[in-house]
Design a protein around this motif. Structure first.
Motif, short mmCIF file in Angstrom:
data_model
loop_
_atom_site.label_atom_id
_atom_site.label_comp_id
_atom_site.label_asym_id
_atom_site.label_seq_id
_atom_site.Cartn_x
_atom_site.Cartn_y
_atom_site.Cartn_z
N GLU A 1 0.87 -1.05 0.05
CA GLU A 1 -0.07 0.11 -0.03
C GLU A 1 0.75 1.34 -0.15
N ASP A 2 2.05 1.28 0.91
CA ASP A 2 2.87 2.23 0.75
C ASP A 2 3.68 2.87 -0.43
N VAL A 3 3.98 1.59 -1.19
CA VAL A 3 4.45 1.76 -2.40
C VAL A 3 3.60 2.21 -3.45
N TYR A 4 2.49 1.76 -3.29
CA TYR A 4 1.39 2.14 -4.31
C TYR A 4 1.29 3.77 -4.16
N GLU A 5 0.90 4.26 -3.01
CA GLU A 5 0.90 5.44 -2.92
C GLU A 5 2.14 6.41 -2.95
N ASP A 6 3.47 6.10 -2.39
CA ASP A 6 4.48 6.97 -2.48
C ASP A 6 5.22 6.71 -3.82
N VAL A 7 5.17 5.59 -4.74
CA VAL A 7 5.86 5.50 -5.82
C VAL A 7 4.94 5.75 -7.19
N PHE A 8 3.70 5.14 -7.02
CA PHE A 8 2.79 5.55 -8.22
C PHE A 8 1.65 6.47 -8.17
N ILE B 1 -5.60 -3.18 -4.81
CA ILE B 1 -4.08 -3.51 -5.53
C ILE B 1 -4.30 -4.79 -6.02
N LEU B 2 -4.71 -5.68 -5.45
CA LEU B 2 -4.84 -7.27 -5.81
C LEU B 2 -5.80 -7.30 -7.13
N HIS C 1 1.19 -4.03 -14.40
CA HIS C 1 2.63 -4.33 -13.75
C HIS C 1 2.88 -3.40 -12.57
N ARG C 2 2.53 -2.32 -12.16
CA ARG C 2 2.73 -1.55 -11.00
C ARG C 2 2.21 -2.42 -9.80
N ALA C 3 0.92 -2.95 -9.93
CA ALA C 3 0.21 -3.83 -8.96
C ALA C 3 1.16 -5.03 -8.64
N LEU C 4 1.59 -5.49 -9.58
CA LEU C 4 2.42 -6.74 -9.45
C LEU C 4 3.70 -6.40 -8.69
N GLN C 5 4.28 -5.38 -9.12
CA GLN C 5 5.63 -4.85 -8.48
C GLN C 5 5.33 -4.58 -7.04
N ALA C 6 4.28 -3.72 -6.73
CA ALA C 6 3.91 -3.38 -5.28
C ALA C 6 3.88 -4.53 -4.50
N LEU C 7 2.88 -5.61 -4.94
CA LEU C 7 2.68 -6.85 -4.19
C LEU C 7 3.95 -7.64 -4.02
N TYR C 8 4.71 -7.75 -4.88
CA TYR C 8 6.05 -8.48 -4.92
C TYR C 8 7.17 -8.09 -4.04
N TYR C 9 7.16 -6.41 -4.07
CA TYR C 9 8.12 -5.81 -3.23
C TYR C 9 7.70 -5.86 -1.88
N GLY C 10 6.39 -5.85 -1.56
CA GLY C 10 5.83 -5.94 -0.21
C GLY C 10 6.24 -7.37 0.50
N ALA C 11 5.87 -8.27 -0.53
CA ALA C 11 6.26 -9.72 -0.01
C ALA C 11 7.69 -10.01 0.30
N LEU C 12 8.62 -9.35 -0.62
CA LEU C 12 10.14 -9.53 -0.47
C LEU C 12 10.32 -8.76 0.85
N ILE C 13 10.10 -7.67 1.33
CA ILE C 13 10.19 -7.03 2.42
C ILE C 13 9.45 -7.72 3.60
#
Length: 148
Positions: free
Chosen positions: A54-61, A70-71, A79-91
Motif C-alpha cells: 500500500e505504501d509503495v502504491y501511494e509513494d511510488v505510483f 491493488i490485488l 505491472h505496477r500492482a504486481l511490482q507493489a505486491l512482490y516488493y511488499g512480499a520481499l520485505i
C-alpha cells in the motif's frame, strides 16, 4: 488502568469481539520465491507485505489504494500492482532491498511459476480454431473485441 480500558478504541467503545475459531495455521502467510539479479529471495505475503504494498502504491505510483484494490489491479496484470505486491512480499519475507534496486531487477519472468500463469492467460484469450478448416471461428474466443 483496567484491562477493558486498554482495549477501548478512541471513541471510548469496546471493539467488536474477535472470533476465536481461527487457528494458528490459518494465520500462516503463504511463501513463494523470486529470483532477482541471480539471487533467490523468500517472499512472505503477510501483514507487513500488505502495508508495504500500500505504501509503495501511494509513494511510488501516486495512487492511494487499499490492498484489495491493488490485488484487483494485479488480477488484471497491471505491472505496477504486481511490482507493489512482490516488493511488499520481499520485505515481508525479511529481506532488505531498496525500491530502486527492486525496480531495476524486477521482471515478471523472475517470479517462480509466473510464466505459466501468463501463458495460460494468453491461451485463454485467443479464439478457438474451427476444426473443419483450422481457422478461428468468429465469436468463439475472448468476450472482449481485442485491440487489433
Amino acid at each position: 488502568m483496567t484491562r477493558a480500558a486498554l482495549f477501548m478504541n478512541e471513541n471510548g467503545k469496546n471493539p467488536p469481539p474477535v472470533a476465536h475459531d481461527v487457528r494458528g495455521r490459518d494465520l500462516d502467510a503463504p511463501e513463494m520465491f523470486i529470483s532477482l539479479g541471480g539471487q533467490r529471495y523468500r517472499l512472505r505475503f503477510n501483514n507487513k507485505a500488505t502495508r508495504v504494498a500500500e505504501d509503495v502504491y501511494e509513494d511510488v505510483f501516486g495512487k492511494d489504494l487499499g490492498y484489495y484494490l491493488i490485488l484487483k489491479e494485479a488480477a488484471n496484470f497491471k505491472h505496477r500492482a504486481l511490482q507493489a505486491l512482490y516488493y511488499g512480499a520481499l520485505i515481508g519475507g525479511g529481506n532488505e532491498m531498496t525500491w530502486e534496486e527492486f525496480d531495476r531487477l524486477f521482471s515478471v519472468s523472475a517470479i517462480d511459476g509466473m510464466s505459466d500463469v501468463i501463458q495460460k492467460a494468453i491461451a485463454r484469450s485467443l479464439p478457438e480454431a474451427d476444426p473443419k478448416n483450422g481457422e478461428t471461428t468468429p465469436g468463439t474466443g475472448s468476450a472482449s473485441p481485442g485491440r487489433g
